[in-house]
Motif scaffolding. Sequence first.
Motif, PDB file in Angstrom:
ATOM      1  N   LEU A  20     -10.342  29.580  61.624  1.00 29.73           N
ATOM      2  CA  LEU A  20     -10.168  30.867  60.945  1.00 29.73           C
ATOM      3  C   LEU A  20     -10.040  30.663  59.436  1.00 29.73           C
ATOM      4  N   PRO A  21     -11.033  30.008  58.801  1.00 28.94           N
ATOM      5  CA  PRO A  21     -10.899  29.739  57.365  1.00 28.94           C
ATOM      6  C   PRO A  21     -10.830  30.998  56.518  1.00 28.94           C
ATOM      7  N   GLY A  22     -11.457  32.073  56.968  1.00 25.50           N
ATOM      8  CA  GLY A  22     -11.438  33.306  56.188  1.00 25.50           C
ATOM      9  C   GLY A  22     -10.186  34.131  56.363  1.00 25.50           C
ATOM     10  N   LEU A  23      -9.341  33.766  57.322  1.00 27.59           N
ATOM     11  CA  LEU A  23      -8.094  34.506  57.522  1.00 27.59           C
ATOM     12  C   LEU A  23      -7.106  34.227  56.397  1.00 27.59           C
ATOM     13  N   ARG A  24      -7.196  33.018  55.806  1.00 26.23           N
ATOM     14  CA  ARG A  24      -6.278  32.586  54.751  1.00 26.23           C
ATOM     15  C   ARG A  24      -4.837  32.711  55.203  1.00 26.23           C
ATOM     16  N   SER A  25      -4.504  31.988  56.236  1.00 24.24           N
ATOM     17  CA  SER A  25      -3.166  32.085  56.810  1.00 24.24           C
ATOM     18  C   SER A  25      -2.635  30.704  57.159  1.00 24.24           C
ATOM     19  N   GLY A  26      -1.399  30.454  56.732  1.00 23.45           N
ATOM     20  CA  GLY A  26      -0.738  29.204  57.054  1.00 23.45           C
ATOM     21  C   GLY A  26       0.758  29.357  56.878  1.00 23.45           C
ATOM     22  N   PHE A  27       1.453  28.227  56.756  1.00 24.18           N
ATOM     23  CA  PHE A  27       2.903  28.304  56.520  1.00 24.18           C
ATOM     24  C   PHE A  27       3.384  27.038  55.837  1.00 24.18           C
ATOM     25  N   VAL A  28       4.552  27.152  55.211  1.00 25.21           N
ATOM     26  CA  VAL A  28       5.308  26.022  54.716  1.00 25.21           C
ATOM     27  C   VAL A  28       6.644  26.028  55.433  1.00 25.21           C
ATOM     28  N   ALA A  29       7.119  24.830  55.793  1.00 27.49           N
ATOM     29  CA  ALA A  29       8.430  24.688  56.430  1.00 27.49           C
ATOM     30  C   ALA A  29       9.164  23.530  55.777  1.00 27.49           C
ATOM     31  N   GLY A  30      10.472  23.666  55.646  1.00 30.99           N
ATOM     32  CA  GLY A  30      11.269  22.614  55.031  1.00 30.99           C
ATOM     33  C   GLY A  30      12.725  22.998  54.996  1.00 30.99           C
ATOM     34  N   GLY A  31      13.446  22.495  54.006  1.00 31.70           N
ATOM     35  CA  GLY A  31      14.861  22.807  53.877  1.00 31.70           C
ATOM     36  C   GLY A  31      15.084  24.262  53.509  1.00 31.70           C
ATOM     37  N   ALA A  32      16.188  24.821  53.979  1.00 28.35           N
ATOM     38  CA  ALA A  32      16.457  26.248  53.780  1.00 28.35           C
ATOM     39  C   ALA A  32      16.566  26.610  52.300  1.00 28.35           C
ATOM     40  N   GLU A  33      17.197  25.766  51.503  1.00 29.93           N
ATOM     41  CA  GLU A  33      17.340  26.085  50.078  1.00 29.93           C
ATOM     42  C   GLU A  33      15.986  26.016  49.370  1.00 29.93           C
ATOM     43  N   GLY A  34      15.197  25.019  49.677  1.00 34.97           N
ATOM     44  CA  GLY A  34      13.870  24.931  49.085  1.00 34.97           C
ATOM     45  C   GLY A  34      12.998  26.111  49.464  1.00 34.97           C
ATOM     46  N   ILE A  35      13.044  26.507  50.721  1.00 36.53           N
ATOM     47  CA  ILE A  35      12.274  27.679  51.155  1.00 36.53           C
ATOM     48  C   ILE A  35      12.771  28.930  50.438  1.00 36.53           C
ATOM     49  N   ARG A  36      14.075  29.020  50.209  1.00 38.64           N
ATOM     50  CA  ARG A  36      14.595  30.178  49.468  1.00 38.64           C
ATOM     51  C   ARG A  36      13.993  30.229  48.065  1.00 38.64           C
ATOM     52  N   GLN A  37      13.876  29.077  47.424  1.00 42.11           N
ATOM     53  CA  GLN A  37      13.290  29.043  46.088  1.00 42.11           C
ATOM     54  C   GLN A  37      11.796  29.409  46.120  1.00 42.11           C
ATOM     55  N   ILE A  38      11.081  28.935  47.121  1.00 38.16           N
ATOM     56  CA  ILE A  38       9.659  29.261  47.238  1.00 38.16           C
ATOM     57  C   ILE A  38       9.483  30.752  47.514  1.00 38.16           C
ATOM     58  N   ARG A  39      10.330  31.310  48.357  1.00 37.53           N
ATOM     59  CA  ARG A  39      10.275  32.752  48.643  1.00 37.53           C
ATOM     60  C   ARG A  39      10.575  33.559  47.368  1.00 37.53           C
ATOM     61  N   LYS A  40      11.517  33.082  46.593  1.00 32.36           N
ATOM     62  CA  LYS A  40      11.868  33.799  45.360  1.00 32.36           C
ATOM     63  C   LYS A  40      10.677  33.848  44.412  1.00 32.36           C
ATOM     64  N   LEU A  41       9.977  32.732  44.263  1.00 34.63           N
ATOM     65  CA  LEU A  41       8.782  32.723  43.417  1.00 34.63           C
ATOM     66  C   LEU A  41       7.734  33.675  43.972  1.00 34.63           C
ATOM     67  N   ARG A  42       7.521  33.650  45.283  1.00 34.48           N
ATOM     68  CA  ARG A  42       6.544  34.547  45.921  1.00 34.48           C
ATOM     69  C   ARG A  42       6.880  36.004  45.629  1.00 34.48           C
ATOM     70  N   ALA A  43       8.170  36.358  45.646  1.00 34.35           N
ATOM     71  CA  ALA A  43       8.578  37.745  45.419  1.00 34.35           C
ATOM     72  C   ALA A  43       8.156  38.237  44.033  1.00 34.35           C
ATOM     73  N   PHE A  44       8.153  37.342  43.048  1.00 34.68           N
ATOM     74  CA  PHE A  44       7.780  37.728  41.688  1.00 34.68           C
ATOM     75  C   PHE A  44       6.283  37.578  41.422  1.00 34.68           C
ATOM     76  N   ALA A  45       5.663  36.566  41.998  1.00 33.46           N
ATOM     77  CA  ALA A  45       4.324  36.199  41.530  1.00 33.46           C
ATOM     78  C   ALA A  45       3.333  35.881  42.642  1.00 33.46           C
ATOM     79  N   GLY A  46       3.645  36.262  43.869  1.00 35.18           N
ATOM     80  CA  GLY A  46       2.759  35.930  44.975  1.00 35.18           C
ATOM     81  C   GLY A  46       2.234  37.150  45.692  1.00 35.18           C
ATOM     82  N   ALA A  47       1.437  36.900  46.704  1.00 43.59           N
ATOM     83  CA  ALA A  47       0.835  37.977  47.497  1.00 43.59           C
ATOM     84  C   ALA A  47       1.033  37.665  48.975  1.00 43.59           C
ATOM     85  N   PRO A  48       1.889  38.417  49.653  1.00 36.24           N
ATOM     86  CA  PRO A  48       2.094  38.185  51.079  1.00 36.24           C
ATOM     87  C   PRO A  48       0.869  38.554  51.901  1.00 36.24           C
ATOM     88  N   LEU A  49       0.813  38.048  53.114  1.00 34.82           N
ATOM     89  CA  LEU A  49      -0.318  38.319  53.999  1.00 34.82           C
ATOM     90  C   LEU A  49      -0.289  39.766  54.483  1.00 34.82           C
TER      91      LEU A  49
END
Length: 394
Positions: A246-275
Motif C-alpha cells: 500500500l505505498p500510496g496509502l502513506r501510512s505507518g507508525f513510530v514506537a518508542g519511549g513515552a516521553e519521546g513519543i510525547r515530543q514527536i506528537r507535540k511537533l506533529r500538533a504544530f507542524a504535521g499532518a495527521p492521516l
Amino acid sequence: MQFPERFSNLPEYAFPRLRSLLDTHAPGGEVLHMSIGEPKHPMPPFVADVMAASLSGFGQYPANDGTPDLLTAITGWIGRRYGVGLEADRVMALNGTREGLFNAALALSPETKNGARPVILMPNPFYQVYAMAALALGAEPVYVPATADTNFLPDYAALPAGVLDRVTIAYLCSPANPQGAIASADYLRDLLALAEKHDFRVFADECYSEIWRDAPPPGALEIAARTGADPERVFVFHSLSKRSNLPGLRSGFVAGGAEGIRQIRKLRAFAGAPLPLPIQAVSTAAWNDEAHVDASRALYHQKFDLADRLFADIPGYRTPEGGFFLWLPVPDGEAATLRLWKETGIRILPGAYLSRTVDGVNPGEGYVRVALVAPYDATERGLTTLRDCLYGKD
C-alpha cells in the motif's frame, strides 16, 4: 535572495539523477521499471470495502496521534510480532516512515551534545532522508560504510570515542535498503549497549521487516525489552507500504519511549499532518490481518529463488536476507545502468546514487540496485535480460 547553505552540497535526489542519466536516450526495448521500490503485489482484498465504509471521515479533522482503534491495532501487532507489550502513549501513526524518520530527529535531537555540534550516524549507502534530517538540524552527518567487509551493516563501534560522544541519533535499516542484510539479535544488543555507553538514541527503520527469506528479523524494540534497555533509547519506524503493498496509502507508525513519543506528537500538533480518518480505518484493518502479508511474502520467495538461480555464478552476488532489492556487483554502476537502458529498456538504479563519497570512496559505486517488485513473469524477463546484458549469456 539567499538560500540556506546547509543543503548546498547535497547531490540531487536519486530519481531525478536517474532521469537525467537515462531520459535523453531512447530505451532499447520494452520498458520495465526495476529502479524504485514500489510494490506491485495485490493490495489486501478488504481495502476498497473499508475505505468505502469510511468515506464520511473525510469530512472531519483526523486524530493527530492516531485513532484509538488504529493505535490498538498497532500495539496489538507489535505484541504478536515481537512479544512486546506497549501502551498507546508509546505509539504514533505516521504518513509513511519518511515523515517520521525526519520529524523524530527534529523532535528528539538536541542542538548540542557535550558542548559540541551533534553527530547523526547513518549507514553508507542509506535512505536519503537520514542525511536531510541531520542537515536540517545543523548536525554533522557521519556516513559509516556498510559494505561486504561489515556484512553490509554499519560498524558504529569502530568510530572514535570523540565522535561517539557527540552522537545524538544513529539510524539503522534492517533489512537493509539496498543490500538486504539483517541485523541479528547480537548486533542489535551491541548497538544498544553502545548507545547506552555514549548516550544516544537508535532510530530503527524497519519498514522491510515483513519481507524475509528464512526467519522473521529481530526488532529493536524486541531486543531492547529483552535486555532491559531504557525505553527512551530506541524508536522504531514501520510502514504499510512494503508490508501490505500500500505505498500510496502513506501510512505507518513510530514506537518508542513515552516521553519521546510525547515530543514527536507535540511537533506533529504544530507542524504535521495527521492521516485522514478513512486511511486510518484501512490501516487498522491492515495491521489486524496477516493473511495478505503471508501471501505477499510467498511471492517474494519465488522471486528470490529466481534471482539465486540466475545470479548464483556471478562473483560477488549475495542472496538478500530480506527486503526486495538485489544489490548486484558491477564494474561501474552508472555505466551499467545506462547500458542496460540503452540496450534493453530496463530501468535500474546506480548504487552510487544511494551513497556518499567519503575520503574519495563511494561504497555504492560498484553496484546497481534492482527492485523485485513486479509480477513474477515481468521479474523473470527483467532479471534474465539484465544478466545477459551485464554479465553475458550462459
